[in-house]
Scaffold this active site. Structure first.
Site, mmCIF file in Angstrom:
data_model
loop_
_atom_site.group_PDB
_atom_site.id
_atom_site.type_symbol
_atom_site.label_atom_id
_atom_site.label_comp_id
_atom_site.label_asym_id
_atom_site.label_seq_id
_atom_site.Cartn_x
_atom_site.Cartn_y
_atom_site.Cartn_z
ATOM 1 N N VAL A 1 0.854 -1.186 0.000
ATOM 2 C CA VAL A 1 0.000 0.000 0.000
ATOM 3 C C VAL A 1 0.891 1.237 0.000
ATOM 4 C CG1 VAL A 1 -2.071 -0.992 0.982
ATOM 5 C CG2 VAL A 1 -0.276 -0.178 2.495
ATOM 6 N N GLY A 2 0.289 2.380 0.051
ATOM 7 C CA GLY A 2 1.102 3.599 -0.048
ATOM 8 C C GLY A 2 0.895 4.139 -1.433
ATOM 9 N N CYS A 3 0.326 3.332 -2.290
ATOM 10 C CA CYS A 3 0.028 3.784 -3.642
ATOM 11 C C CYS A 3 -1.401 4.260 -3.713
ATOM 12 C CB CYS A 3 0.268 2.633 -4.614
ATOM 13 S SG CYS A 3 1.929 1.995 -4.488
ATOM 14 N N VAL A 4 -1.737 5.291 -2.930
ATOM 15 C CA VAL A 4 -3.097 5.820 -2.983
ATOM 16 C C VAL A 4 -3.104 7.310 -3.300
ATOM 17 C CG1 VAL A 4 -4.519 4.244 -1.666
ATOM 18 C CG2 VAL A 4 -2.983 5.752 -0.476
#
Ligand SMILES: Cc1cc2nc3c(=O)[nH]c(=O)nc-3n(C[C@H](O)[C@H](O)[C@H](O)COP(=O)(O)OP(=O)(O)OC[C@H]3O[C@@H](n4cnc5c(N)ncnc54)[C@H](O)[C@@H]3O)c2cc1C
Lengths: 105, 428
Positions: free
Chosen positions: A102-105
């Site tokens: 995650v962190g790709c938002v």
């Protein structure tokens, strides 16, 4: 959602080719995914990263980011990029049979 | 009488103070807000200042004006959070005790994280994520004589992940209007594999970039910046030269989070993603950019978070079970230049889709497609921000939870030249 063939293995994946059923993962599948990602051979330093990522993911519920990996001391940033060229955290997670970090938002 | 302490009086902290003042009677709880800065900045305006579309004065107002009368405002730096002891230390040595803590300390840019980034700082390397940076960049753009303009995202996550895209689109329009677009190469450099984080939106936005003649460099992680040579250097050896670099440095949570041992590797606070309570402390809640939840870091997201957080704060005070209602809902406009904008609406599970966004009275707004109407929506957002959002007044008809009404799921994602127009859509 669907499945994808890596080498001779058919595994359940999402539409970006990340495995969705970790039960199906094994080292040979990892090697086959790696090939498809342009990594000819998984060496000891690759496995060190993969093992650590799997442990972290089991403990925290998601695969670690590049920063978390390099902060852990398991691998240096430059080395991480050399081992898994392109997007190292993403590529390593894919090979390790984990969800996209995650962190790709 | 319970003591509720809010750290940070920016978008989310102000909003929470107003929610509490409305929903928890004064005899039941006191409200204290601590912030080092007496000014409240409208950060979305930082995007427009460099292009002379907004004035510096327009985005800066006194914080106290937006806080409820009941709240005590303490202007001070928070030095440490001692959550195990239910207290907070201020920089001047004072201690504030609390029964419930709301952490709303946001996030900040950390250019020092990338070797060489600070060398050319505000000479050839600029940011627009701070008030000072945005104002300095206005000057730099005005005096830019042409050459390579590089818009660069250093590392994800960043707050308002669409802002750098908007910057590139607005730069295209800005130099076109100044009749010098032919002399300006615009390149967008990102660590992501595409223009945006989610596949469908990424295709659509990538297509739009292509149309506007903006080069896209993907999977690029800067090892360092060579300010003397004016080059961005990737870990894999690729080099992107620039004359003017507009970078979004690594975004990190507030230093006090790290100093208090409460953060993850980027100083964001581990937070339960549906209830917004701390993963470690029962009486600590986190909202806005300070959380580590996998939602966009945006004011609009904080607005949706607040609706769950206020209910959970009240439930917590009554000893009731918490609601698990926050779904990661984000709703944002993407300025695309020449008076147009795109609107995207998504949550934890559903990526942005094309279609229409139902807004009774005003009418539907188109999703993932450029329109003049969406641009007006973006401008209206400023008024909404000061008068509705931070005052904790619910936005009529926009629920905290995302709705699938009007959204279309593409049968095939082809993307390409014309972006989203190429998508064959199927109504669900
Ligand atoms: C260029 C740009 C464009 C944007 N565009 C949009 C948009 O179009 N739509 C949208 O919804 N969002 C947008 N955003 C994002 C939005 O502004 C933020 O997500 C929002 O402000 C987050 O609110 P917050 O309260 O979490 O943090 P902030 O509003 O940043 O507040 C944090 C506060 O904490 C204080 N603080 C931190 N540490 C300490 C300490 N140790 N002691 C005392 N005080 C402290 C700070 O002074 C600050 O006032 C944009 C942001 C930028 C930079």
């Amino acid at each position: 959602m669907g499945s994808k063939t890596y080498g001779t293995f058919v595994v359940e994946t999402n539409d970006e080719g990340f495995m969705t059923n970790f039960q199906q993962w094994n080292k040979d599948i990892a090697a086959a995914i790696a090939k498809q990602e342009g990594i000819a051979e998984l060496t000891a330093p690759h496995w060190k990263v993969i093992d650590y990522m799997q442990k972290e993911s089991a403990a925290k519920g998601s695969a670690p980011s590049i920063r978390a990996m390099t902060k852990s001391g398991v691998v240096g940033t430059k080395e991480f990029y050399d081992l898994f060229p392109g997007g190292p955290a993403k590529k390593a997670a894919k090979i390790a049979g984990l969800k996209k970090p995650v962190g790709c938002v | 009488m319970k003591k509720i302490l809010i750290l940070g009086g920016g978008t989310a902290g102000t909003m929470m103070a107003n929610h509490i003042a409305k929903k928890i009677p004064a005899r039941e709880a006191s409200i204290t807000v601590v912030d080092r800065d007496p000014w409240h900045y409208y950060q979305p305006g930082f995007l427009f200042i460099p292009f002379g579309m907004y004035t510096k004065e327009q985005v800066k107002k006194e914080k106290k004006r937006f806080l409820p009368k009941r709240a005590e405002f303490v202007q001070s730096e928070v030095a440490a959070i001692e959550a195990a002891k239910n207290r907070v230390k201020l920089a001047d040595g004072k201690t504030l005790e609390y029964d419930y803590l709301v952490i709303a300390t946001g996030c900040k840019i950390a250019p020092e994280e990338t070797p060489g980034m600070t060398d050319g700082w505000r000479k050839s390397v600029f940011d627009f994520y701070t008030y000072e940076g945005s104002c300095a960049l206005a000057e730099a753009l005005r005096s830019f004589r042409g050459g390579k303009l590089v818009v660069h995202v250093n590392e994800m996550p960043i707050k308002c992940p669409v802002a750098p895209l908007e910057f590139a689109f607005l730069a295209d329009a800005y130099f076109t209007k100044r009749k010098m677009r032919a002399n300006v190469d615009i390149t967008y450099v990102t660590p992501l594999p595409g223009a945006f984080t989610k596949p469908i939106a990424s295709k659509a936005i990538g297509g739009l970039m292509n149309k506007k003649n903006i080069d896209l460099v993907t999977d690029f992680s800067a090892e360092r910046i060579d300010a003397a040579k004016k080059e961005l250097v990737c870990y894999d050896g690729r080099v992107v030269p620039f004359d003017l670099l507009v970078t979004i440095p690594t975004n990190m949570g507030a230093s006090v989070i790290a100093d208090s041992g409460m953060g993850d590797e980027l100083n964001f606070v581990p937070t339960e993603k549906n209830s917004l309570r701390s993963k470690t402390f029962e009486n600590v809640f986190i909202i806005g950019d300070a959380t580590n939840v996998p939602a966009s870091k945006a004011g609009a997201v904080a607005h949706f978070e607040a609706e769950t957080l206020i209910k959970n704060l009240i439930r917590s005070m009554k000893g009731e079970e918490l609601l698990q209602t926050f779904d990661g809902h984000a709703n944002c406009f993407i300025e695309t230049g020449f008076g147009k904008a795109i609107l995207i609406d998504f949550n934890y599970d559903q990526e942005p889709l094309p279609g229409s966004f139902p807004l009774p009275v005003i009418g539907p707004m188109s999703l993932l497609k450029e329109s003049v109407f969406n641009h007006l929506g973006k401008l209206a957002f400023e008024w909404m921000y000061w008068n509705v959002i931070i005052k904790a007044i619910p936005i009529p008809m926009i629920g905290a939870r995302m709705s699938m009404t009007g959204k279309k799921i593409p049968a095939t994602i082809t993307g390409g030249e014309n972006g989203i127009e190429d998508l064959r859509d199927v109504r669900r």
